[in-house]
Design an enzyme around this catalytic site. Structure first.
Site, mmCIF file in Angstrom:
data_model
loop_
_atom_site.group_PDB
_atom_site.id
_atom_site.type_symbol
_atom_site.label_atom_id
_atom_site.label_comp_id
_atom_site.label_asym_id
_atom_site.label_seq_id
_atom_site.Cartn_x
_atom_site.Cartn_y
_atom_site.Cartn_z
ATOM 1 N N CYS A 185 0.841 -1.186 0.000
ATOM 2 C CA CYS A 185 0.000 0.000 0.000
ATOM 3 C C CYS A 185 0.883 1.244 0.000
ATOM 4 C CB CYS A 185 -0.940 0.083 1.203
ATOM 5 S SG CYS A 185 -1.989 -1.344 1.415
ATOM 6 N N ARG B 114 3.572 -0.202 -5.195
ATOM 7 C CA ARG B 114 3.388 -0.806 -3.871
ATOM 8 C C ARG B 114 2.068 -1.564 -3.752
ATOM 9 N NH1 ARG B 114 6.893 1.376 -0.003
ATOM 10 N NH2 ARG B 114 5.578 0.564 1.641
ATOM 11 N N TRP C 71 -3.147 -2.520 -1.564
ATOM 12 C CA TRP C 71 -2.910 -3.944 -1.849
ATOM 13 C C TRP C 71 -3.683 -4.676 -0.756
ATOM 14 C CZ3 TRP C 71 -0.566 -8.194 0.583
ATOM 15 C CH2 TRP C 71 -0.251 -9.271 -0.265
ATOM 16 N N ASN D 101 -1.404 1.630 6.123
ATOM 17 C CA ASN D 101 -0.589 0.605 5.479
ATOM 18 C C ASN D 101 -0.233 -0.397 6.564
ATOM 19 O OD1 ASN D 101 1.312 -0.804 4.094
ATOM 20 N ND2 ASN D 101 2.773 0.869 3.892
ATOM 21 N N GLY D 102 -0.452 -1.684 6.332
ATOM 22 C CA GLY D 102 -0.122 -2.678 7.350
ATOM 23 C C GLY D 102 -1.375 -3.352 7.885
ATOM 24 N N GLU E 81 14.956 -18.826 -10.129
ATOM 25 C CA GLU E 81 14.641 -17.422 -10.404
ATOM 26 C C GLU E 81 13.956 -17.290 -11.771
ATOM 27 O OE1 GLU E 81 14.285 -14.832 -8.832
ATOM 28 O OE2 GLU E 81 14.433 -13.215 -10.294
ATOM 29 N N LYS F 253 10.242 -15.680 -12.313
ATOM 30 C CA LYS F 253 9.965 -14.577 -13.252
ATOM 31 C C LYS F 253 8.789 -14.936 -14.154
ATOM 32 C CE LYS F 253 11.491 -11.861 -11.884
ATOM 33 N NZ LYS F 253 12.215 -11.990 -10.697
ATOM 34 N N GLU G 298 5.469 -14.985 -12.200
ATOM 35 C CA GLU G 298 5.076 -13.642 -11.747
ATOM 36 C C GLU G 298 4.392 -12.847 -12.860
ATOM 37 O OE1 GLU G 298 8.083 -11.772 -8.451
ATOM 38 O OE2 GLU G 298 8.980 -12.259 -10.377
ATOM 39 N N HIS H 238 12.540 -38.337 -9.722
ATOM 40 C CA HIS H 238 11.861 -38.673 -8.465
ATOM 41 C C HIS H 238 10.473 -38.057 -8.391
ATOM 42 C CE1 HIS H 238 15.469 -40.597 -7.075
ATOM 43 N NE2 HIS H 238 16.166 -39.500 -7.290
ATOM 44 N N LYS I 296 5.369 -4.641 -5.128
ATOM 45 C CA LYS I 296 6.826 -4.576 -5.153
ATOM 46 C C LYS I 296 7.419 -4.664 -3.759
ATOM 47 C CE LYS I 296 10.698 -3.542 -7.378
ATOM 48 N NZ LYS I 296 11.103 -4.815 -7.945
#
Ligand code: G6P
Length: 609
Positions: A2, A27, A75, A99-100, A482, A486, A489, A505, A604
């Protein structure tokens, strides 16, 4: 998570708040809102679901103005993205952005309901608005009411509050979520990130944990958690911290991928001589602390965690030091065994990730030798709270999917490996060779970026795919992790990564003609083993996409696409092989038509647990 912006000025602040929100949109971007105290003393609120643009359209359709206001980009944590759940939340004269998370919001909500307060949203934030209004009704002013309310809240939060009975004043505080004060001339601002305010000021005060600030036109007063007046340094920031534009690229992510040669150069500048690592780059006390290090614990989240996993291979095989790596959200709630003289390392692009910060605070209660942060955000909480700091020089990263931050973190971790390795038998010549390879890295990355067109072409083969497997061995396994992160995402393709030897396996059962398998296959001591693993895939009809400098070892066919990467020294291969994987995810996202810079559901800077 946020974004918060607040302003007290003599001019109309609507434009300033909206510009701030646009800069903070990275954010969180599922809804946005603004509240202003209008000239007649009324509270004007505009909110919309979706990106900031949806909200500004509403402001354009029904303009608002005022000299005091707050704004927010959300968010969602408590309650789905909806107009009712969007901030600011109000209670008669009060408007709040937050925020939070307020963990005890349930009990507070019940108490306020019994006093007759009506709740219209599912958020924890609405409790803040009613609680402050209630305390004002009991005879407190905005400042005292906010301080008293904050003392009742449990959780992690940053808030900003305005009151129509007190135009030209604003109360704000931070406890677990970042907040910064921006200073103008007879106007003052708050925001969750200095970037939001660079249009109006370059002078900032970074609030510390528990700080409470009260803004007026003339100035501000600052109090610590105990309510005592405190002073914090005013920092003048330079232009390098200003958020840049897309610079002609279609997306921030693409721009940031192509910036890597330049930012890697910057990260190395002043940190290496021709043959040596300059360990002062890690802080004045680094030398003394590094002399004592006998082991390393790394904690991070997301992409930064993957950088830590690469470093484990380096620290153990090159520096000869034991190294554990763990995701912060697990580490922070676990009883951990700390060996003597272990260095605690956090890695974070933003320096504000809530889990990583909490892990550092937990670690400080244990018997670690010292803490080191590898970070891209100066003045961030992790930087302020760590003993040693290595600043990567990636510059602002706006695309939610991290790219240039990752490769600069890897450089930092390799410099650390060398600095520690020296004390554990790393030969001078090996150091000189590694430093030489690092110095060549910007050029090598430039060459790897030349694969862009080839990869664009390859990406079309992923257009109708729903799943993908990424394989690597040794230090290339976290590079494959990674790569998979990517892809998921930004293109929403379900991608998993495996150490190639583990394929048999279980995951081999998934392999068929619809399953693209991406392999990171530089010519190293594990390549022959990887080759055998890939043959197992081919035998099951899987479609292989091999990134390798040994094209001859994997002849192209209908089933096998080889992407020819240049040959590079093993020590820089993880950085170089990361580039084509970043480009692959970017181009697949373009083919899929997804939102590259702001993928759904993500944000982010994750400043909530
Ligand atoms: C979020 C971002 C990721 C990032 C992670 C850790 O999930 O979307 O890109 O890797 O947070 O962030 P940090 O700022 O601590 O590196």
């Amino acid at each position: 998570m946020c974004g918060i912006v607040g302003a007290v000025a003599q001019r109309n602040v609507t434009g300033i708040l909206i510009e701030g929100l646009k800069r903070l949109e990275y954010r969180g971007y599922d809804s946005a809102g603004v509240a202003l105290i209008e000239q007649n003393g009324d509270l004007a609120v505009r909110k919309a679901v979706g990106k900031v643009k949806a909200m500004t359209d509403k402001v354009d359709a029904a303009p608002v103005s005022g000299t005091t206001g707050i704004a927010h980009t959300r968010w969602a944590t408590h309650g789905k993205p909806s107009e009712l759940n969007a901030h600011p939340h109000t209670s008669t004269h009060i408007a709040v952005v937050h925020n939070g998370i307020i963990e005890n919001h349930g009990a507070l909500r019940e108490a306020l309901k019994s006093k007759g307060y009506a709740f219209v949203s599912e958020t924890d934030t609405e409790v803040i608005a009613h609680q402050i209004e209630d305390l004002i009704k009991q005879g407190n002013n905005l400042k005292v009411a906010t301080q008293k309310a904050v003392a009742m809240f449990e959780g992690a939060y940053a808030i900003a509050v305005i009151d129509t009975r007190r135009p030209n004043e604003l109360a704000a505080c931070r406890s677990g979520s970042p907040l910064v004060l921006g200073l103008g001339i007879e106007e003052n601002f708050v925001a969750s990130d200095q970037m939001a305010l660079r249009q109006v000021t370059d002078r900032f005060v970074f609030l510390e944990e528990g700080d409470f600030v009260y803004l007026t036109l003339e100035g501000y007063s600052l109090f610590n958690e105990q309510g005592e007046p405190v002073e914090r340094p005013v920092k003048q920031l330079t232009d390098e911290h200003v958020v840049a534009d897309k610079g002609g690229y279609r997306h921030f992510m693409l721009k940031e991928i192509f910036e890597q040669p330049a930012v890697l150069s910057r990260t190395l500048q002043g940190r290496i001589s021709k043959t040596r690592v300059m360990e002062q780059a890690f802080g004045a006390d680094a030398e003394k602390i590094f002399d004592q290090v006998k082991g390393v614990q790394i904690v991070a989240c997301g992409t930064s965690y993957h950088a830590g996993l690469v470093a484990k291979y380096w620290l153990e095989s090159i520096a000869g030091l034991p190294c554990n790596v763990e995701v912060a959200s697990e580490y922070r709630y676990r009883r951990v065994f700390v060996s003597k003289d272990t260095l605690f390392i956090t890695i974070s692009q933003s320096g504000e990730t809530a889990d990583t910060l909490a892990a550092l605070r937990e670690a400080k209660k244990s018997h670690y030798l010292a803490s080191l942060v590898i970070c891209n955000a100066p003045n961030s909480s992790l930087v302020r709270e760590s003993d040693l700091v290595f600043m990567t020089q990636a510059g602002p990263e706006i695309g939610v999917a991290s790219t240039k931050a990752f490769t600069t973190q890897l450089v930092a971790l390799q410099l650390l490996t060398i600095a520690l390795g020296r004390r554990h038998g790393l030969a001078e010549q090996t150091e000189a060779d590694m430093v030489g390879s690092l110095a060549s890295l910007p050029d090598q990355i430039e060459t790897a970026l030349g694969l862009d067109d080839t990869i664009k072409h390859v990406s079309e083969k992923f257009a109708d795919k729903h799943h993908a497997l990424f394989l690597g061995r040794g230090v290339e396994y976290p590079v494959a992790m990674e790569g998979a992160l990517k892809l998921k995402e930004i293109s929403y393709i379900h991608a998993e990564s495996y150490p190639a030897g583990e394929l048999k396996h279980g995951p081999l059962a998934l392999v068929d003609a619809n399953m693209p398998i991406v392999a990171v296959a530089p010519n190293n001591d594990l390549m022959e083993k990887l080759k055998s693993n890939l043959e197992e895939v081919q035998a099951r009809g899987g479609k292989l996409f091999v990134f390798s400098d040994q094209a001859d070892a994997f002849p192209s066919s209908e089933e096998v696409t080889v992407i020819d990467v240049q040959s590079v020294p093993d020590t820089i291969a993880p950085m170089v092989y990361t580039i084509p994987l970043q480009l692959l995810s970017y181009h697949v996202a373009i083919v899929k038509g997804t939102d590259v810079d702001q993928p759904r559901n993500l944000a982010k800077s994750v400043t909530v647990e």
